[in-house]
Scaffold this active site. Structure first.
Site, PDB file in Angstrom:
ATOM      1  N   GLY A 150       0.773  -1.237   0.000  1.00 16.76           N
ATOM      2  CA  GLY A 150       0.000   0.000   0.000  1.00 16.76           C
ATOM      3  C   GLY A 150       0.804   1.286   0.000  1.00 16.76           C
ATOM      4  O   GLY A 150       0.308   2.324   0.443  1.00 16.76           O
TER       5      GLY A 150
ATOM      6  N   ASN B  52      -5.563   3.047 -12.868  1.00 17.18           N
ATOM      7  CA  ASN B  52      -4.580   2.081 -12.370  1.00 17.18           C
ATOM      8  C   ASN B  52      -3.195   2.687 -12.480  1.00 17.18           C
ATOM      9  O   ASN B  52      -2.926   3.492 -13.380  1.00 17.18           O
ATOM     10  CB  ASN B  52      -4.643   0.816 -13.248  1.00 17.18           C
TER      11      ASN B  52
ATOM     12  N   HIS C 123       0.728   1.494 -13.084  1.00 19.05           N
ATOM     13  CA  HIS C 123       1.462   0.328 -13.574  1.00 19.05           C
ATOM     14  C   HIS C 123       2.954   0.649 -13.617  1.00 19.05           C
ATOM     15  O   HIS C 123       3.343   1.723 -14.082  1.00 19.05           O
ATOM     16  CB  HIS C 123       0.961  -0.051 -14.984  1.00 19.05           C
TER      17      HIS C 123
ATOM     18  N   ARG D 253      -5.443  -8.069  -9.258  1.00 20.70           N
ATOM     19  CA  ARG D 253      -6.435  -8.982  -9.828  1.00 20.70           C
ATOM     20  C   ARG D 253      -6.819  -8.481 -11.213  1.00 20.70           C
ATOM     21  O   ARG D 253      -6.972  -7.266 -11.418  1.00 20.70           O
ATOM     22  CB  ARG D 253      -7.719  -9.005  -8.979  1.00 20.70           C
ATOM     23  N   ILE D 254      -6.988  -9.414 -12.124  1.00 20.41           N
ATOM     24  CA  ILE D 254      -7.491  -9.045 -13.451  1.00 20.41           C
ATOM     25  C   ILE D 254      -9.006  -8.888 -13.335  1.00 20.41           C
ATOM     26  O   ILE D 254      -9.683  -9.745 -12.761  1.00 20.41           O
ATOM     27  CB  ILE D 254      -7.116 -10.125 -14.483  1.00 20.41           C
TER      28      ILE D 254
ATOM     29  N   ARG E 265     -14.128 -15.297 -11.350  1.00 18.51           N
ATOM     30  CA  ARG E 265     -13.844 -13.851 -11.452  1.00 18.51           C
ATOM     31  C   ARG E 265     -15.136 -13.034 -11.475  1.00 18.51           C
ATOM     32  O   ARG E 265     -15.226 -11.968 -10.878  1.00 18.51           O
ATOM     33  CB  ARG E 265     -13.060 -13.550 -12.737  1.00 18.51           C
TER      34      ARG E 265
HETATM   35  C1  GAR Z   1       3.402  -0.793  -7.487  1.00 14.86           C
HETATM   36  O1  GAR Z   1       4.691  -0.770  -8.040  1.00 14.86           O
HETATM   37  C2  GAR Z   1       2.363  -0.753  -8.589  1.00 14.86           C
HETATM   38  O2  GAR Z   1       2.740   0.020  -9.687  1.00 14.86           O
HETATM   39  C3  GAR Z   1       2.282  -2.209  -8.959  1.00 14.86           C
HETATM   40  O3  GAR Z   1       2.361  -2.906  -7.755  1.00 14.86           O
HETATM   41  C4  GAR Z   1       3.119  -2.135  -6.828  1.00 14.86           C
HETATM   42  C5  GAR Z   1       2.302  -1.979  -5.576  1.00 14.86           C
HETATM   43  O4  GAR Z   1       3.057  -1.384  -4.556  1.00 14.86           O
HETATM   44  N1  GAR Z   1       1.073  -2.489  -9.665  1.00 14.86           N
HETATM   45  C6  GAR Z   1       0.965  -3.424 -10.595  1.00 14.86           C
HETATM   46  O5  GAR Z   1       1.896  -4.133 -10.925  1.00 14.86           O
HETATM   47  C7  GAR Z   1      -0.395  -3.539 -11.217  1.00 14.86           C
HETATM   48  N2  GAR Z   1      -0.369  -4.415 -12.341  1.00 14.86           N
HETATM   49  P1  GAR Z   1       2.342  -0.657  -3.361  1.00 14.86           P
HETATM   50  O6  GAR Z   1       1.373  -1.677  -2.752  1.00 14.86           O
HETATM   51  O7  GAR Z   1       3.458  -0.324  -2.411  1.00 14.86           O
HETATM   52  O8  GAR Z   1       1.630   0.529  -3.886  1.00 14.86           O
END
Ligand code: GAR
Length: 212
Positions: free
Chosen positions: A12, A103, A105, A87-88, A61
């Site tokens: 988070g 989102n 990424h 999750r997709i 899903r």
């Molecule tokens: C982050 O790097 C985010 O960009 C990535 O997961 C991490 C979560 O970190 N998201 C994905 O890969 C989505 N496909 P966080 O829980 O510390 O924010």
């Protein structure tokens, strides 16, 4: 003021960057698909209501997404933010929140959609990597882009080092994207493109390795 729901699956840190950015919105809930997500504690420390909708409790899903949507809608969310939500999502879920679902990424999309983005960037030998905030559409990691940040890839990088460099930028661009959406300075047009009423502010070029 817009009501924002954040979805997480893990530690988070992006959620925390949103909660601490003093954004012009009300964070009405943080929802996780995992009961042990570290981010839930951080949300509670910020006084934000939390909920868990476990994908394990649902047959498929479609059923999970229905249950998730019910909880989101109970908070009357204007904006749903995926902050490390792993999750997709099904097409009906994505379409229900058209223009309201974003989102973050960890790559410069459309390069490296999916998982293990930092490992793959290093394997490919790209010299510039980064992160993207985008509207969510039914095709994974391919929705209209709101903002991106680029970082150099360095010779002695490991996935962990590169990931940390990208994450610092995630924590800068994600609050900015949410701020724009809350102020209605950026939105998803009916033609499926991102529109803005902001003055264009071009950033500096990143050349990697440097020219000197
Ligand atoms: C982050 O790097 C985010 O960009 C990535 O997961 C991490 C979560 O970190 N998201 C994905 O890969 C989505 N496909 P966080 O829980 O510390 O924010």
């Amino acid at each position: 003021m817009k009501k924002v729901v954040i979805l997480i699956s893990g530690r988070g840190s992006n959620m925390q960057s949103l909660l601490e950015a003093k954004l012009p919105c009300e964070f009405v809930a943080v929802i996780s698909n995992k009961a042990d997500a570290g981010g839930l504690k951080i949300a509670q420390q910020h006084g934000i209501p939390t909920a868990v909708v476990s994908h394990r409790d649902h047959a498929d899903r479609a059923a999970f997404d229905m249950a998730l949507a019910e909880v989101i809608d109970s908070y009357q969310a204007d904006l749903v933010v995926l902050a490390g939500f792993m999750r997709i999502l099904t097409t009906p879920f994505v379409e229900r929140y058209r223009g309201k679902l974003i989102n973050i990424h960890p790559s410069l999309l459309p390069s490296f959609a999916g998982i293990n983005t930092h490992e793959r960037a290093l394997q490919e030998g790209v010299k510039i990597h980064g992160c993207t905030v985008h509207f969510v559409t039914p095709t994974l990691d391919s929705g209209p882009i709101i903002i991106q940040a680029a970082v150099p890839v360095l010779r002695d990088d490991t996935p962990a080092k590169l990931s940390a460099r990208v994450l610092r930028e995630e924590h800068r661009i994600f609050p900015q994207a949410v701020r724009w959406l809350c102020r209605e300075q950026v939105w998803l047009n009916s033609d499926g493109r991102v529109a803005t009423n902001r003055l264009e502010q071009p950033g500096a070029a990143l050349i990697s390795p440097g020219l000197s």
